[in-house]
Scaffold this active site. Structure first.
Site, PDB file in Angstrom:
ATOM      1  N   ASN A  13       0.910  -1.166   0.000  1.00 41.38           N
ATOM      2  CA  ASN A  13       0.000   0.000   0.000  1.00 41.38           C
ATOM      3  C   ASN A  13       0.935   1.199   0.000  1.00 41.38           C
ATOM      4  OD1 ASN A  13      -2.433   1.168   2.483  1.00 41.38           O
ATOM      5  ND2 ASN A  13      -2.325   1.632   0.311  1.00 41.38           N
ATOM      6  N   ASN A  72      -5.977  10.824   0.765  1.00 43.32           N
ATOM      7  CA  ASN A  72      -6.179   9.801  -0.271  1.00 43.32           C
ATOM      8  C   ASN A  72      -5.819  10.347  -1.644  1.00 43.32           C
ATOM      9  OD1 ASN A  72      -7.333   7.614   1.328  1.00 43.32           O
ATOM     10  ND2 ASN A  72      -9.165   8.894   1.543  1.00 43.32           N
ATOM     11  N   CYS A  81      -4.920   5.540   8.883  1.00 43.70           N
ATOM     12  CA  CYS A  81      -4.302   4.722   7.830  1.00 43.70           C
ATOM     13  C   CYS A  81      -3.303   3.797   8.521  1.00 43.70           C
ATOM     14  CB  CYS A  81      -3.600   5.618   6.812  1.00 43.70           C
ATOM     15  SG  CYS A  81      -2.777   4.698   5.505  1.00 43.70           S
ATOM     16  N   CYS A 233      -5.034  -2.763   2.819  1.00 42.56           N
ATOM     17  CA  CYS A 233      -5.583  -1.656   3.609  1.00 42.56           C
ATOM     18  C   CYS A 233      -5.397  -2.041   5.078  1.00 42.56           C
ATOM     19  CB  CYS A 233      -7.062  -1.463   3.277  1.00 42.56           C
ATOM     20  SG  CYS A 233      -7.859  -0.191   4.281  1.00 42.56           S
TER      21      CYS A 233
HETATM   22  N1  LIG Z   1      -8.775   5.122   2.229  1.00 37.26           N
HETATM   23  C1  LIG Z   1      -8.855   5.181   3.700  1.00 37.26           C
HETATM   24  C2  LIG Z   1      -7.551   5.737   4.276  1.00 37.26           C
HETATM   25  C3  LIG Z   1      -6.375   4.828   4.003  1.00 37.26           C
HETATM   26  C4  LIG Z   1      -6.550   3.535   4.736  1.00 37.26           C
HETATM   27  C5  LIG Z   1      -5.610   2.418   4.326  1.00 37.26           C
HETATM   28  N2  LIG Z   1      -4.660   2.720   3.303  1.00 37.26           N
HETATM   29  C6  LIG Z   1      -4.920   1.828   5.531  1.00 37.26           C
HETATM   30  O1  LIG Z   1      -3.788   1.332   5.416  1.00 37.26           O
HETATM   31  O2  LIG Z   1      -5.576   1.798   6.600  1.00 37.26           O
HETATM   32  C7  LIG Z   1     -10.004   6.085   4.128  1.00 37.26           C
HETATM   33  O3  LIG Z   1     -10.291   7.056   3.418  1.00 37.26           O
HETATM   34  O4  LIG Z   1     -10.583   5.811   5.185  1.00 37.26           O
END
Ligand SMILES: N[C@H](CCC[C@H](N)C(=O)O)C(=O)O
Length: 329
Positions: A13, A72, A81, A233
């Site tokens: 990621n 984002n 994140c 994620c």
């Molecule tokens: N797109 C997610 C944020 C990044 C989360 C993800 N990349 C992680 O590692 O938790 C949101 O807008 O809630």
């Protein structure tokens, strides 16, 4: 004045990381959003783009080493994140020569702890994922039959799947599914639909499908709010681990290390239950793939010239990929 940014990933990621305290003049919110959208663009961004921009700045909170903001690739801010916090944790650990400290995030100061390397050049960090709430107002969500959604059928989303909604604290919709459903186009259809104007999640939602391999091993795919599909994620894998533990008491998964595989590799999670609340430990790699040197003035441009960024690759990504190849779970 030349400044340094990093390109980093947690379980593939990918993010750009910018430390505002290294600038003579911090970027404004509008400049940060514009920079995030341009750097991360997969067509004409830098280094093939990324999933977001991690912004480090000073924290005013006592005993807290720094503050993390998450933007984002579509320019929306995120409340949390997990994969990104691991890379910010590594950045601050190396900046201050410390291994255990807290990082300020919009809703909590979260614990970060450097772990033993998973392999040569594969740094590992543990981060606290918190606060956790099942309340509709925390995501927010509406029109799903009540103030909580835990392991319920939602025919409006899919005929035969049960869903749970949880904030960690960014919003997540989780369904534990079969391999066939995991690999179908349903996740893309649902993720796309719930991140456009809809009657259920006004701010959008990260949608994850989790397959249970065994009682200590999940596979999770996520369609992310503000991004789309990512290799992993961190908060999605943490939320899926929580939902698995809560809805499968016979698995006795609380306080146990779970391995959570994803298209970008794997992480470990541990779901903690304290009285009526939960928090999740997320452990995984924090990899620096590139160092970027650029004149600070370029960052303030409305359209930065990426040819002016001096890029140095590291050998950490190859080391990470070798590690994953040898430990495919
Ligand atoms: N797109 C997610 C944020 C990044 C989360 C993800 N990349 C992680 O590692 O938790 C949101 O807008 O809630």
């Amino acid at each position: 004045m030349m400044v340094q940014l990093q390109k980093v990933h947690g379980s593939q990621n990918q993010f750009f990381l910018l430390d505002q305290t290294s600038l003579q003049k911090a970027l404004s919110t509008n400049e940060l959003v514009s920079l995030a959208q341009q750097l991360t663009n997969p067509q004409n961004g830098l280094l093939g783009g990324a999933d977001g921009l991690l912004v480090v700045s000073a924290s005013q909170h006592p005993q807290v080493r720094g503050r993390m903001q998450v933007i984002n690739s579509d320019g929306t801010f995120a409340a949390m994140c997990g994969n990104g916090l691991r890379t910010v944790g590594r950045y601050l650990a190396e900046k201050y020569g410390e291994t255990d400290f807290k990082v300020e995030t919009p809703q909590a100061d979260l614990q970060v702890s450097c772990q033993s390397d998973w392999a040569p050049q594969v740094k590992a960090i543990s981060v606290e994922i918190s606060p956790v709430s099942f309340q509709d107002t925390a995501l927010p969500f509406a029109n799903l039959g009540g103030p909580k959604l835990v392991n319920q059928f939602v025919p409006a989303f899919a005929d035969e799947l049960k869903f749970s909604a949880v904030a960690v604290p960014n919003p997540h919709l989780i369904s534990i599914v079969s391999h066939d459903v995991l690999t179908s186009n349903l996740l893309e259809k649902l993720g796309t639909r719930l991140n456009q104007p809809n009657a259920y999640f006004p701010d959008g939602v990260n949608v994850s499908f989790a397959q249970v391999v065994n009682s200590r091993h999940l596979f999770v795919r996520t369609f992310e709010r503000g991004v789309g599909f990512t290799n992993a994620c961190g908060t999605g894998m943490s939320a899926a681990s929580l939902i698995f533990a809560v809805t499968n008491p016979q698995a006795a998964a609380f306080e146990q290390i779970l391995t959570v595989a994803n298209p970008g590799g794997f992480v470990q999670t541990k779901v903690h239950q304290t009285h009526a609340s939960y928090w999740i430990e997320l452990i995984g790699n924090a990899t620096i793939t590139h160092y970027l040197e650029v004149d600070e003035a370029e960052l303030h441009q409305s359209q930065p010239d990426f040819d002016r960024f001096e890029v140095t690759s590291t050998s950490e990504d190859a080391a990470y990929r070798d590690f994953i190849a040898q430990h495919t779970v």
